[in-house]
Design a protein around this motif. Sequence first.
Motif: not given
Length: 997
Positions: A333-349
Amino acid sequence: MKEIKAENTAVVVGGGPAGMQASLALAARGHQVFLVDSAPSVGGLFPLLDNQFPTQSCGLCFMACDTPTYCPFLQCHLHENVETISSATVSSAERSGENWKLHLSCAPSRVNPEKCTDCGACEAVCPVEVKREFGEGLETRKAVYRYYPKAIAKGYAIDSENCTRCGKCVSACKSGAIDLDAPVSSRTIEGKAVILSFGAEIYPASGKGEFGYNRYPNVLSAVKFERMLAAGSPSLGLPVRPGDGKTPGSLAFIQCVGSRDPAYGRPHCYSVCCMFALKQALFVKERSPELTVTVYYMDIRAFGKDYEKYYTKAKELGIEFVRAIPSVIRHSPATGDLDIEVREGGKPVLRRHELVVLSAGFTQGEGAKKLAGVFGLTLSPNGYSCGEFTPCETGLPGLFVCGNLSGAKDIPDATQEGSLAAALAGELLNAPASEGLAAAPTPADWREEAPKIGVVLCECDGFNTSKVPFDVLAGEISVDPSVAFVERVSHACSKAGMSEVRSLFAEKEPNRLVLAACTERIVEDHYRHMFKTMGVHEGALEFSSLREAVMTGDPAAPLASVRSALKSSELTGFSGTVRESADKSVLVVGGGVAGLSAAHRLSSLGHPVYLVEKEEELGGLAVTSAYTVKGGDPKKFVEALIEKVNAAPNVKVYTGARITNAKGRIGAFRTTLETGDGEAELAHGGVVFATGAVPASPAVYGLGKNPKIITQKGMEKLLAGGCFRGGSVVMIQCAGSREEGEGKLPYCSRVCCTQALKNARKIKELSPDSQVTILYRDLRAYGDYELLYRKAREEGVLFTSFDPGNPPVVEAAENSIQVSWLEPSFGETLTEMPDYLVLSVGMVPAIEENLRLSSLYGVEIDDNGFFTEKNAKSATTDLTLPGLYVAGTAHAPKHIGEAVTQAGAASARLSALLSAGELTAPFNVSTVDERLCSRCGLCVETCPYGAREIDEEKKTAAVDAVLCKACGSCVTVCPNKAAKQFGYSPNQILSSLDEIL
């Protein structure tokens, strides 16, 4: 009014690209067409698109068969054999003898198109604003509005749902075109053939609530973003954040939103979303190079011709591709930015972006389901499923489907299906096209008469008369001795105004007419069409942009504009009508699926056909196929097709034959064959090239070093012959494809992934205990092939993606195979010793044969050896010279059903040109003054249509009037002024300029 006979009439329901294509192809053959659309104007979803992939342009002007031509929206409206019925739905349908009888419910636009002048006064005073449908609310519109900017036939309509009936639009409309109480009406139409081309709807991005569409302001749908990227958008085509209006620094695309997802009832692939996102990403990078762009995807399905090149360009521009599908988007809400969680090489990023675009696909809406129900058809979420080898056919007499109603597809595939549906319908319609064609009257020849010019001044609903004293203007014009009369009409652009002009011309009988109205761009096409149908030479019509002159504010400008047009009209010259007979017979080169299909379709449309095959037997590659991915029997299908072709009385088959010479042009080709019985010379009006393609044999992954390292074709042969004994199998996709280098294919061959699915599932069927692992870059199981991909996984086939920068490693000895690859989900290297290694190799065209044919006929071949189409979007069967067409894998790799579709499309488009047995030159054709011609050849080199050559006997340049498109290129380069064009002589242009200056 022209009599409409049901036995020569087709009804097309749905006016998107497929429906417009079907209508134009049928109309050009002389059949009457009713084009019915539920929207206020035809076009479907296409008007939303400013540009298309991979051309980065519009390109639909190539849709009509005699291209280049008008935009298809206008072409359908102007064609004398097409009646467009907008805002209409089919309420019921029934068979009446051999015909279909359709009952229509017609919603009132409440703006009478006969009276509307498109002035926009109603829209200006309307107090209601609602979200505009195109762009999913990025902009607003009034309750009285144009459906979209390109809408033709007076595109204003009133949205009764949001109209408050305040009456302000009624008061503002000086032409009395608005009736707020106009009722719903009904109408019954009849035709022997019906084509259903009702388009799909955009799947609502809000259906995936976890991505925050309609909750987070900086999450957009692909449709809304498309409108944002349009040149006429509020942001002028640049990406901005709706939340704060700022330019984003990072942008993410999320693919497969609501597709390939059984949980949402949409398990199939929508076929176009990946390329749609690539197009948008490329436009963003070109306009804002500093912007970081990321695409989250499962598979990039760039399977069309040259689409891989487009994908490569995106990567070269720095667009990042991440193989991952986020499970949720979180908003700050503060910045309007959007966070996306994905897995890369078996690890969450965790990745942060400032703007996110959701690539949602298509779905069959309630309108499509209701329409299908009227005709007794059942739709899946991806539409109506036709037979694998019988595209567009429903099995019901006279009823065909095309476009997105038969499954989500891109415009090239949709327009090809539209043409095929037209061919299928054309076979049923009774009247021969040459008899049904509504030929325009022969224009009177007034070239030798002194100019007797009529001048019509458009009042423009009082706009022009409020700025200029028309009585004074008319008096000043009348003093010109060449002027026969000066008359006024209230609004020349309306149908009523056009009718008034037509009556004035008939009553007063001038031999020229100057129309002083809006800009020529608005009215020219309509008036030239009207003159043509009146039997008046189009060259007798001249235009003055009176409204533009009035708007300058210069009191002398209106008179100067009209006098300029008068001078041009006085000096105009125009050719007599040039018509030449055209041979209706067609040469088909190649006897595989595409060539056989084209020969069968053309013969059914009444064309004599010469089918030439260089091998001793017909059938091509398909006769070596035992089964298809959908379970079909291609050999049986081809054998039946061969039987039909051999039984056709108007088809002459040459096997073991080779083309040695060719000359001529559309309507008059002559081709020499070398056959086992000696030489034969064929006269024909057009050519369809269907020279086919064969599997590649690249030197990769040990192919040829071990008998157990085989291609998919080899595995199919083992399975079909009962020679497969089970064991472990590893398949490697894109073997030698999508790579640069000697012996490699830089393109995607479209069919390889589904060939792997076909054999993998057959292995599991015959040997359930066998282990099958498929290593792939992008599993391109587009459309309903996705369902087979899912079944393969359910049956135990393992799939592992690999990075092309780190491909599988194969160690092959004479008696052993070892395959190693990096497993991306947990980042470990796996090794297997399979009993079989199966390589999915691409398809290569008959390069040497295609190059030889291209030199004989003057057509273009691309860098990969395939024939080059005229336009990659809407003319994929047409080659660059008129009368020459391509079908099947000679154009690009494709499945059997797709080859059948393109063969039918080529047949319909070629038949549209040749069916009348006559070709007509344009009204302002180019000519040569033989006294001034120096034979320099510049005009020959410059002409883009091959319409000029040097006549060695006459010692001068010569023009083929039928090939000339009156573009004027030859006139601009001629150093001696020997090249001339009717209507644009130097005297005309200079005299017109003198009046203005």
